[in-house]
Design a protein around this motif. Sequence first.
Motif, mmCIF file in Angstrom:
data_model
loop_
_atom_site.group_PDB
_atom_site.id
_atom_site.type_symbol
_atom_site.label_atom_id
_atom_site.label_comp_id
_atom_site.label_asym_id
_atom_site.label_seq_id
_atom_site.Cartn_x
_atom_site.Cartn_y
_atom_site.Cartn_z
ATOM 1 N N CYS A 108 0.886 -1.029 0.081
ATOM 2 C CA CYS A 108 -0.073 0.027 -0.007
ATOM 3 C C CYS A 108 0.828 1.464 -0.004
ATOM 4 C CB CYS A 108 -0.916 0.167 1.212
ATOM 5 S SG CYS A 108 -2.088 -1.191 1.086
ATOM 6 N N ALA A 109 0.348 2.160 -0.940
ATOM 7 C CA ALA A 109 1.305 3.610 -0.928
ATOM 8 C C ALA A 109 0.321 4.526 -0.430
ATOM 9 C CB ALA A 109 1.442 4.009 -2.449
ATOM 10 N N PHE A 110 0.892 5.179 0.895
ATOM 11 C CA PHE A 110 0.099 5.982 1.657
ATOM 12 C C PHE A 110 0.601 7.643 1.446
ATOM 13 C CE2 PHE A 110 -0.230 1.991 4.050
ATOM 14 C CZ PHE A 110 -1.771 2.106 4.134
ATOM 15 N N GLY A 111 -0.009 8.533 0.778
ATOM 16 C CA GLY A 111 0.348 9.822 0.815
ATOM 17 C C GLY A 111 -0.915 10.834 0.877
ATOM 18 N N ALA A 112 -1.209 11.505 -0.002
ATOM 19 C CA ALA A 112 -2.835 12.036 0.042
ATOM 20 C C ALA A 112 -3.705 11.135 0.031
ATOM 21 C CB ALA A 112 -2.722 13.093 -0.695
ATOM 22 N N ILE B 176 -1.169 11.933 -5.429
ATOM 23 C CA ILE B 176 -1.071 11.260 -4.062
ATOM 24 C C ILE B 176 0.106 11.599 -3.212
ATOM 25 C CG2 ILE B 176 0.206 9.411 -4.881
ATOM 26 C CD1 ILE B 176 -1.600 7.428 -3.265
ATOM 27 N N LEU B 177 1.131 12.150 -4.109
ATOM 28 C CA LEU B 177 2.344 12.442 -3.459
ATOM 29 C C LEU B 177 1.927 13.681 -2.331
ATOM 30 C CD1 LEU B 177 4.973 12.320 -6.353
ATOM 31 C CD2 LEU B 177 4.541 10.725 -4.556
ATOM 32 N N LEU B 178 2.870 13.525 -1.391
ATOM 33 C CA LEU B 178 2.781 14.650 -0.345
ATOM 34 C C LEU B 178 3.992 15.665 -0.626
ATOM 35 C CD1 LEU B 178 2.541 12.416 3.007
ATOM 36 C CD2 LEU B 178 0.858 13.668 1.896
ATOM 37 N N GLN B 179 4.107 16.813 -0.121
ATOM 38 C CA GLN B 179 5.184 17.948 -0.386
ATOM 39 C C GLN B 179 6.557 17.199 -0.463
ATOM 40 O OE1 GLN B 179 5.220 21.143 2.485
ATOM 41 N NE2 GLN B 179 6.503 22.149 1.391
ATOM 42 N N GLY C 260 7.544 15.174 -2.992
ATOM 43 C CA GLY C 260 7.477 13.832 -3.613
ATOM 44 C C GLY C 260 7.637 12.787 -2.690
ATOM 45 N N ALA C 261 6.893 12.718 -1.369
ATOM 46 C CA ALA C 261 7.126 11.836 -0.375
ATOM 47 C C ALA C 261 5.782 10.908 -0.182
ATOM 48 C CB ALA C 261 7.219 12.524 0.954
ATOM 49 N N LEU C 262 6.224 9.754 0.129
ATOM 50 C CA LEU C 262 4.984 8.663 0.387
ATOM 51 C C LEU C 262 5.728 7.590 1.228
ATOM 52 C CD1 LEU C 262 4.922 6.065 -1.542
ATOM 53 C CD2 LEU C 262 3.981 7.705 -3.162
ATOM 54 N N THR C 263 4.834 7.052 1.704
ATOM 55 C CA THR C 263 5.196 5.589 2.647
ATOM 56 C C THR C 263 4.443 4.417 1.855
ATOM 57 O OG1 THR C 263 5.142 7.172 4.677
ATOM 58 C CG2 THR C 263 5.039 4.665 4.757
ATOM 59 N N LEU C 264 5.124 3.332 2.021
ATOM 60 C CA LEU C 264 4.929 2.267 1.179
ATOM 61 C C LEU C 264 4.701 1.178 2.577
ATOM 62 C CD1 LEU C 264 6.853 1.641 -1.823
ATOM 63 C CD2 LEU C 264 4.473 2.117 -1.691
ATOM 64 N N ARG C 265 3.684 0.552 2.653
ATOM 65 C CA ARG C 265 3.730 -0.548 3.710
ATOM 66 C C ARG C 265 3.568 -1.942 2.913
ATOM 67 N NH1 ARG C 265 -1.785 -0.620 6.594
ATOM 68 N NH2 ARG C 265 -2.050 -1.794 4.758
ATOM 69 N N PHE C 266 4.394 -3.004 3.524
ATOM 70 C CA PHE C 266 4.233 -4.156 2.960
ATOM 71 C C PHE C 266 3.772 -5.132 4.051
ATOM 72 C CE2 PHE C 266 7.620 -1.624 0.998
ATOM 73 C CZ PHE C 266 7.479 -1.951 -0.160
ATOM 74 N N ARG C 267 2.815 -5.775 3.720
ATOM 75 C CA ARG C 267 2.359 -6.830 4.955
ATOM 76 C C ARG C 267 1.809 -8.300 4.186
ATOM 77 N NH1 ARG C 267 -3.031 -4.336 7.749
ATOM 78 N NH2 ARG C 267 -4.175 -4.471 5.885
ATOM 79 N N THR C 268 1.976 -9.300 5.133
ATOM 80 C CA THR C 268 1.223 -10.487 4.557
ATOM 81 C C THR C 268 1.000 -11.246 6.002
ATOM 82 O OG1 THR C 268 1.549 -12.425 3.120
ATOM 83 C CG2 THR C 268 3.479 -11.858 4.431
ATOM 84 N N GLY D 25 1.252 -13.769 8.608
ATOM 85 C CA GLY D 25 2.077 -14.491 9.456
ATOM 86 C C GLY D 25 3.232 -14.021 9.599
ATOM 87 N N LEU D 26 3.463 -12.493 8.861
ATOM 88 C CA LEU D 26 4.674 -11.893 9.158
ATOM 89 C C LEU D 26 4.398 -10.609 9.653
ATOM 90 C CD1 LEU D 26 6.712 -13.031 5.929
ATOM 91 C CD2 LEU D 26 7.042 -13.506 8.385
ATOM 92 N N PRO D 27 5.323 -9.594 10.352
ATOM 93 C CA PRO D 27 5.307 -8.448 10.972
ATOM 94 C C PRO D 27 5.082 -7.607 9.753
ATOM 95 C CG PRO D 27 7.200 -9.173 11.546
ATOM 96 C CD PRO D 27 6.592 -10.444 10.940
ATOM 97 N N PRO D 28 4.358 -6.565 9.611
ATOM 98 C CA PRO D 28 4.498 -5.430 8.329
ATOM 99 C C PRO D 28 5.727 -4.547 8.379
ATOM 100 C CG PRO D 28 2.939 -4.733 10.237
ATOM 101 C CD PRO D 28 3.371 -5.929 10.878
ATOM 102 N N ALA D 29 6.133 -4.369 7.276
ATOM 103 C CA ALA D 29 7.304 -3.561 7.142
ATOM 104 C C ALA D 29 7.053 -2.145 6.261
ATOM 105 C CB ALA D 29 8.314 -4.391 6.476
ATOM 106 N N VAL D 30 7.593 -1.218 6.489
ATOM 107 C CA VAL D 30 7.536 0.023 5.636
ATOM 108 C C VAL D 30 8.728 0.605 5.017
ATOM 109 C CG1 VAL D 30 5.512 0.719 7.052
ATOM 110 C CG2 VAL D 30 7.927 1.640 7.895
ATOM 111 N N ALA D 31 8.461 1.502 3.967
ATOM 112 C CA ALA D 31 9.659 1.931 3.352
ATOM 113 C C ALA D 31 9.069 3.539 3.327
ATOM 114 C CB ALA D 31 10.078 1.615 1.976
ATOM 115 N N GLU D 32 9.967 4.443 3.623
ATOM 116 C CA GLU D 32 9.780 5.887 3.510
ATOM 117 C C GLU D 32 10.405 6.326 2.175
ATOM 118 O OE1 GLU D 32 7.585 7.714 5.342
ATOM 119 O OE2 GLU D 32 7.220 5.898 6.825
ATOM 120 N N LEU D 33 9.755 6.769 1.324
ATOM 121 C CA LEU D 33 10.163 7.633 -0.020
ATOM 122 C C LEU D 33 10.010 8.845 0.095
ATOM 123 C CD1 LEU D 33 8.520 4.794 -2.537
ATOM 124 C CD2 LEU D 33 10.727 4.655 -1.212
#
Length: 126
Positions: free
Chosen positions: A45-49, A70-73, A75-83, A85-93
């Motif tokens: 999931c990409a989270f921004g505006a 969708i980009l924030l000021q 050119g930023a957004l957050t990506l969340r990865f999850r499935t 049985g595993l803990p979620p992970a994020v990447a800040e772009l």
Amino acid sequence: MVLPTLVAAACVPGGPIYVGPPAVKLEGQVYVVEEQRPLPNAEVCAFGADTVCVATDTQGHFRVEFRSTILLQGGALTLRFRTSGLPPAVAELHNVTPGEMTRVDCGISNRLTLSTEPATCLSSRT
């Protein structure tokens, strides 16, 4: 007199074509770090505006395109990865450039975490 901004779409076989600002394009792979195996059907999931979510294919690959609004000021957004049985992970772009492909690989550890916050994606495989 101020003219309204126009967004054009053309009707073609297979559906409309979006003609507007350049799209944000992201692709990458999601995998389990310890086993070096891809994660099929992981949610990305990409989270921004706004929020846009896709699932990985059978090899853990994902690709998504969406409007640059969708980009924030900056050119930023957050990506969340999850499935399951595993803990979620994020990447800040930051400084994502619309019209260019941005690659984001995410390694998720299957080790137990005691935090309620998602872990940071681990670095790409070597």
